[in-house]
Scaffold this motif. Structure first.
Motif: not given
Length: 214
Positions: A61-71
């Motif tokens: 999941k990515e936005g303008l500031w962060e990249l998040c990964v579902y572990v």
């Protein structure tokens, strides 16, 4: 007795009507609605810029500031988004859209409060122009981000992707900004001054003495 006769004589005298006009400034409802739409747009775009869920693909999941990964199902690791030129461009345009929208709200609000009819029109025109500029910045960012993101996931042989709620919120804010600009456009040249007719009655003695109305 003579005093009473004098009063009757004064009441029987014809009253001379004098018509005067008062200028009244009227705030049109469409302009108020336009400012309210601008405020709502500012809040929605601010929420969209701050959130991460713009695009989701393959547990990323990515936005303008962060990249998040579902572990795991209930565990997410977030880090600063990978620096890419198109991400920087989207950030700049979204922030510019946010501040230009705020400037449009301020200018339009000043126009609502102004009592100078000539200045009111200038404030409304400036606010309308700023709203359309903000829409342009936001639309370009909202188009570039998913296009470039999809190109990247295709390069990684990842075909599954979906739009996040923050991205949809950005479009909702853009629609409200566009609506605000359109309302200012269709209503900007309408007359906001009305003239109220006032009739005052004077008797002949008062006219001769220069007295005010009774």
């Amino acid at each position: 007795m003579s005093s009473r006769a004098s009063e009757i004589e004064d009441e029987s005298r014809p009253m001379a009507p004098i018509v005067t006009f008062e200028t009244v400034t009227v705030v049109r409802p469409l302009k108020v609605i336009a400012v309210m739409c601008g405020v709502l747009a500012f809040l929605l775009i601010g929420l969209s810029v701050a959130a991460t869920a713009w695009i989701e693909a393959n547990s990323i999941k990515e936005g303008l500031w962060e990249l998040c990964v579902y572990v795991e199902e209930d565990r997410v690791n977030c880090e600063i988004a990978i620096p890419r030129d198109w991400v920087y461009a989207c950030r700049v345009m979204c922030i510019m859209a946010l501040f230009v929208c705020l400037a449009a709200i301020i200018v339009s609000s000043i126009g609502l409060r102004s009592t100078d009819f000539r200045k009111k029109g200038k404030f409304y025109t400036t606010g309308m122009s700023l709203m359309f500029i903000a829409v342009l910045f936001e639309v370009v960012a909202l188009i570039i981000f998913p296009v470039k993101f999809i190109e990247e996931i295709k390069a990684r042989s990842a075909a599954s992707w979906e739009i996040g709620w923050a991205y949809a919120t950005g479009w909702a804010g853009t629609i409200f900004m566009l609506g605000s600009g359109i309302l200012l456009l269709i209503d900007r040249d309408n007359e906001e001054l009305t003239y109220a007719e006032k009739t005052s009655f004077y008797n002949n003695d008062q006219l001769d003495d220069g007295c005010t109305d009774v």
